[in-house]
Design an enzyme around this catalytic site. Structure first.
Site, PDB file in Angstrom:
ATOM      1  N   GLN A 156       0.833  -1.203   0.000  1.00  0.00           N
ATOM      2  CA  GLN A 156       0.000   0.000   0.000  1.00  0.00           C
ATOM      3  C   GLN A 156       0.863   1.247   0.000  1.00  0.00           C
ATOM      4  O   GLN A 156       2.036   1.194   0.352  1.00  0.00           O
ATOM      5  CB  GLN A 156      -0.946   0.010   1.215  1.00  0.00           C
ATOM      6  CG  GLN A 156      -2.259  -0.684   0.890  1.00  0.00           C
ATOM      7  CD  GLN A 156      -3.168  -0.859   2.067  1.00  0.00           C
ATOM      8  OE1 GLN A 156      -2.739  -0.819   3.223  1.00  0.00           O
ATOM      9  NE2 GLN A 156      -4.438  -1.071   1.801  1.00  0.00           N
ATOM     10  N   THR A 211       3.310  -0.138   6.515  1.00  0.00           N
ATOM     11  CA  THR A 211       2.062  -0.838   6.769  1.00  0.00           C
ATOM     12  C   THR A 211       2.297  -2.343   6.708  1.00  0.00           C
ATOM     13  O   THR A 211       3.116  -2.805   5.908  1.00  0.00           O
ATOM     14  CB  THR A 211       0.977  -0.429   5.751  1.00  0.00           C
ATOM     15  OG1 THR A 211      -0.205  -1.196   6.015  1.00  0.00           O
ATOM     16  CG2 THR A 211       1.401  -0.692   4.321  1.00  0.00           C
ATOM     17  N   THR A 212       1.572  -3.085   7.547  1.00  0.00           N
ATOM     18  CA  THR A 212       1.636  -4.554   7.487  1.00  0.00           C
ATOM     19  C   THR A 212       0.439  -5.049   6.673  1.00  0.00           C
ATOM     20  O   THR A 212      -0.366  -5.838   7.151  1.00  0.00           O
ATOM     21  CB  THR A 212       1.689  -5.131   8.912  1.00  0.00           C
ATOM     22  OG1 THR A 212       2.734  -4.450   9.632  1.00  0.00           O
ATOM     23  CG2 THR A 212       2.029  -6.621   8.913  1.00  0.00           C
ATOM     24  N   HIS A 213       0.305  -4.506   5.479  1.00  0.00           N
ATOM     25  CA  HIS A 213      -0.755  -4.921   4.575  1.00  0.00           C
ATOM     26  C   HIS A 213      -0.126  -5.512   3.330  1.00  0.00           C
ATOM     27  O   HIS A 213      -0.218  -4.956   2.240  1.00  0.00           O
ATOM     28  CB  HIS A 213      -1.675  -3.744   4.226  1.00  0.00           C
ATOM     29  CG  HIS A 213      -2.324  -3.125   5.430  1.00  0.00           C
ATOM     30  ND1 HIS A 213      -2.884  -1.874   5.419  1.00  0.00           N
ATOM     31  CD2 HIS A 213      -2.505  -3.595   6.686  1.00  0.00           C
ATOM     32  CE1 HIS A 213      -3.373  -1.590   6.624  1.00  0.00           C
ATOM     33  NE2 HIS A 213      -3.150  -2.630   7.410  1.00  0.00           N
ATOM     34  N   ASN A 214       0.575  -6.632   3.520  1.00  0.00           N
ATOM     35  CA  ASN A 214       1.223  -7.327   2.415  1.00  0.00           C
ATOM     36  C   ASN A 214       0.194  -8.267   1.790  1.00  0.00           C
ATOM     37  O   ASN A 214      -0.413  -9.062   2.500  1.00  0.00           O
ATOM     38  CB  ASN A 214       2.405  -8.149   2.930  1.00  0.00           C
ATOM     39  CG  ASN A 214       3.273  -7.382   3.914  1.00  0.00           C
ATOM     40  OD1 ASN A 214       2.963  -7.324   5.099  1.00  0.00           O
ATOM     41  ND2 ASN A 214       4.335  -6.797   3.445  1.00  0.00           N
TER      42      ASN A 214
END
Lengths: 261, 587
Positions: free
Chosen positions: B347, B513-516
């Site tokens: 993101q 962000t930890t939105h992998n």
């Protein structure tokens, strides 16, 4: 650098609580509270009940100020002088040195942080990493301080007529620190920027971390910004938008005033 | 040599949100279920005790409850011409570890993706023509629609107790909610959180500009609530220790709060912790999984046979487990063929920092998903024609915390230390807020995951290699969003603002962000996806893979709501599969 063992603290670090490995506490727990399936020796098995046990939380061990476990007396004096310039004592309150930041760093270096125990430290280590690839040095924080402080001291003795870092005046110290920050000064055998980064990062941590870790004495860092600490309930603040918060901060061990009579 | 254990009906790898939900629903139906979790057991009463939980150094800075890179990390490079090096210390993202997974330390922002997000390729081509799609893209429609997922979104919101205000119930726009959201059957289970002074200013300013602000949906819940599993939650106290922390108040939805108390009472369920799954075992012809092999805390190797294998690890580690198990053909960017590791996405972050003359924002009174948001610039809610990019962002004014080691903002140009710095820190803390844009990232041929040729984990298995950078489309989008954020920040009455743009290559150092997402994507064609529309492996039909690794590209929202919805969607399919074990979609 003969005579300096960069890999080891001066003294054996205090035994850390077993919970840092995450294993021992769990082993105890498994034997005490869980229904074990006999055939699976090495697994922690949870079935049918939550494995709750009273007083099972593992708090950190409070730092008791006094003496140093990693730093030599000479190193501690340099760190004191350095962090005192990063966050000076002034009309806004105590600075890093007076807040106990040197003790904070010393105790951090004797724990898992000091050896990068939790990080991926397998080689090969690239000599030409991209800046976007982040930390790529094989040096642990303990090595960075041991080697870096020695290099700083050697540089000062050579460049300031035999004076060490602590003997420089404030202006000289500030100019040197600024040059280290920008990599504009070369120490023999050690990156001046790496030493600056270690000291800077750990000073910020120690100044603002819970006082249980040895820094932020009397919660001076929290008072500087107005952080109330670990009260854990600010529903009252949400009820009063745009109003100053007036209660004093509280740390994990409470407040000094709680013991006053 | 692995010792063989008795067979189970279901073997689950990873006991986070998706693993615990599937474990509960399947064991409740009488199936023998074992969950293998590589980290420790964690629960609220003992691990997130209120006397020790509010410790910024231990959790937020030293990463106490995260996966330790020593145990497993990734290697990283920005493009295929570079040599990847290990992420030695987490920075840009923070994978979880232990029971609860990343559902322990998340902030709790719980969104539904927009209807257009699920058919973004078709939608953009229909509205703007093929030329709007960026060079090198591999954007794909999802094989499910918003309407398919709506009841499953609802189910997850009920289980997690989400606090929010509906914007669209059965097609009727609701005042105070998000008018852009897809139609929902009913409102959130609990009302929105209280908003702070900054959110008041944001809401007023944005409304005045003709935008549509609303309180963002939150898994830090506003009132006491008991979920359909009988698990009770307590009201959030705005303590400001959500992200990177476990919640000591039972206020943040997590597997611990919402699922595990019910799950462990199911007599056919068993969790084994500190057990690292090495690989999924396959039959001789490679067409069926026979179970998994794992190593326990003492280093002993075990074979756990099972009829159904559910891979429920963190998205990145789902991808690695498939690569290590030889399930699905690895993606090759040179030929564009193969599927595992394809369409890794992330993101964007950009925005504006607003400095006020005099304000008391009290940033410490906060929660992971406290905040006001607007979707006027998300997905295709605005005309992309003049801008020449695909995608959008959710724009928010929020405080997740005011924890001072990592949060002590100063205006640009302030010295980084010394008395001048100290004064700036003192003067700024109370009077700064941000308007931020969390933006989508599309999928591209050169952003992918594969196994690293050099670096290994302690068990001798290759680390996964991440090849990723932001592409021109995302930079253009994020920087346009930064200007929108700045307009709002100025309208809020800021004395000065500073725009934060997306510049330079993606770096592992600062937290982003930890939105992998992506790597085991779901799709309609086995040549361009790993999973069918039910999260079932095209190649090995008794393997299902949950989590954000299934996303064909990433949207401008936090992923957990959609991860939860997909889990309940897949659950229905798994029950169908159990009645008649076969591929649920014929390729």
């Amino acid at each position: 650098m003969p005579g300096i063992d960069a890999r080891q603290p001066n003294r054996k670090p205090p035994q850390r609580h077993a919970s840092h490995s995450g294993v021992t506490r769990r082993s105890l727990l498994a034997s005490a509270a869980l229904l074990m399936t006999t055939s699976i020796a090495g697994a922690r098995v949870v079935t049918k009940v939550l494995p709750w046990k009273p007083n099972e939380a593992y708090p950190v061990t409070p730092v008791v100020p006094g003496g140093y476990l990693f730093f030599t007396p000479a190193e501690a004096t340099i760190v004191d002088a350095f962090v005192d310039r990063l966050i000076p004592t002034d009309e806004l309150g105590a600075g890093a040195k007076d807040a106990g930041v040197t003790t904070f760093i010393d105790r951090q270096l004797t724990g898992p942080y000091g050896g990068h125990d939790w990080l991926y430290m397998q080689g090969p280590f690239s000599a030409t990493p991209l800046p976007s690839q982040g930390l790529q040095s094989p040096l642990t924080p303990r090595q960075q301080y041991r080697l870096g402080l020695a290099a700083l001291e050697a540089y000062c003795k050579e460049s300031y007529g035999g004076r060490g870092f602590t003997e420089l005046n404030s202006d000289e110290k500030d100019k040197l620190i600024a040059a280290m920050e920008k990599s504009e000064v070369q120490f023999k055998g050690f990156s001046s920027r790496m030493l600056f980064s270690a000291l800077y990062t750990n000073t910020i941590e120690g100044y603002f971390a819970d006082p249980i870790y040895g820094g932020n004495r009397d919660m001076v860092g929290w008072k500087l910004v107005g952080f109330p600490g670990v009260r854990y309930d600010f529903r009252d603040v949400m009820e009063k938008p745009n109003q100053a918060y007036t209660l004093p901060p509280v740390s994990m061990q409470g407040r000094a005033a709680w013991g006053e009579r | 040599m692995a010792r063989r254990l008795p067979r189970k009906d279901v073997v689950i790898v990873g006991l986070g949100w998706t693993g615990s939900i599937l474990a509960y629903e399947l064991s409740r139906s009488g199936l023998e279920v074992v969950a293998l979790e590589r980290g420790p057991w964690r629960d609220t009463a003992s691990d997130f005790n209120i006397g020790t939980a509010a410790d910024e150094l231990r959790y937020a800075v030293r990463h106490d409850i995260f996966l330790r890179p020593k145990q497993e990390t990734l290697t990283m490079r920005n493009n295929p011409s570079q040599t990847a090096l290990p992420i030695r210390k987490w920075g840009s993202f923070l994978p979880g570890n232990g029971v609860g997974g990343a559902g322990v330390h998340w902030n709790g922002q719980t969104w539904r993706f927009l209807p257009d997000d699920f058919r973004i390729r078709s939608h953009m081509i229909e509205r703007y023509g093929e030329a709007i799609l960026p060079e090198g893209n591999q954007i794909q429609d999802w094989p499910v629609s918003y309407e398919d997922l709506e009841p499953h979104y609802d189910k997850f919101e009920r289980v997690a107790g989400i606090s929010g205000k509906a914007g669209n119930i059965k097609g009727e726009v609701q005042p105070g909610g998000n008018p852009f959201e897809g139609a929902r059957e009913r409102d959130y289970p609990t009302p929105p959180m209280r908003q702070g002074y900054a959110q008041e200013l944001f809401t007023k300013a944005a409304s005045g500009m003709g935008l549509h602000p609303f309180p963002r949906p939150s898994a830090n819940i506003s009132i006491a609530y008991t979920n359909p599993y009988g698990c009770s939650m307590a009201p959030c106290t705005y303590c400001g220790f959500c992200e990177r922390f476990g919640c000591a108040n039972y206020s943040k939805a997590s597997p611990q709060t919402c699922v595990l108390p019910a799950l462990v009472r199911e007599p056919t369920f068993e969790a084994r912790t500190e057990c690292e799954v090495m690989h999924v075992n396959l039959s001789g012809d490679g067409k069926m999984a026979t179970g998994v092999t794992y190593v326990d805390a003492s280093g002993e190797e075990w074979e756990q046979p099972g009829d159904l294998v559910l891979i429920c690890a963190y998205s990145l580690f789902n991808v690695r487990l498939l690569l290590l198990s030889g399930i699905g053909r690895p993606f090759d960017p040179a030929t564009g063929e193969g599927v595992v590791g394809r369409n890794y996405a992330y993101q964007t972050g950009s925005g504006s920092t607003a400095f006020f003359e005099d304000a008391k924002f009290n940033p410490f009174a906060a929660a992971g998903s406290l905040g006001a948001a607007l979707d006027d610039y998300n997905s295709d809610n605005f005309d992309h024609g003049p801008h020449g990019f695909v995608g959008g962002a959710n724009i928010t004014c929020a405080y997740t915390n005011g924890r001072p080691i990592l949060y002590h903002p100063t205006p640009r140009g302030t010295p980084t230390w010394g008395s001048a710095w100290k004064k700036a820190v003192h003067d700024t803390y109370q009077r700064v807020t941000t308007v931020g844009a969390q933006g989508s990232v599309m999928s591209y041929r050169n952003n992918y995951l594969d196994l690293d040729p050099t670096y290994k984990d302690p068990l001798g298995r290759p680390l996964m290699r991440m090849t990723f950078d932001y592409q021109d489309n995302e930079r253009k989008m994020a920087n346009w969003m930064a200007d929108r954020c700045d307009e709002i920040a100025k309208a809020m009455g800021a004395k000065t603002t500073q725009i934060g743009r997306l510049v330079g290559p993606w770096s592992v150092v600062p937290y982003q962000t930890t939105h992998n997402t992506g790597g085991t994507i779901m799709g309609s064609d086995p040549r361009t996806s790993v999973l069918n529309r039910y999260l079932q492996s095209w190649d090995v039909p008794n393997v299902f893979v949950t989590g954000a690794s299934a996303f064909p590209q990433n949207a401008g929202y936090n992923p957990t709501g959609t991860v939860g919805a997909l889990t309940y969607w897949a659950l229905d399919a798994i029950f169908d599969y159990l009645k008649s074990p076969a591929p649920l979609v014929q390729p």
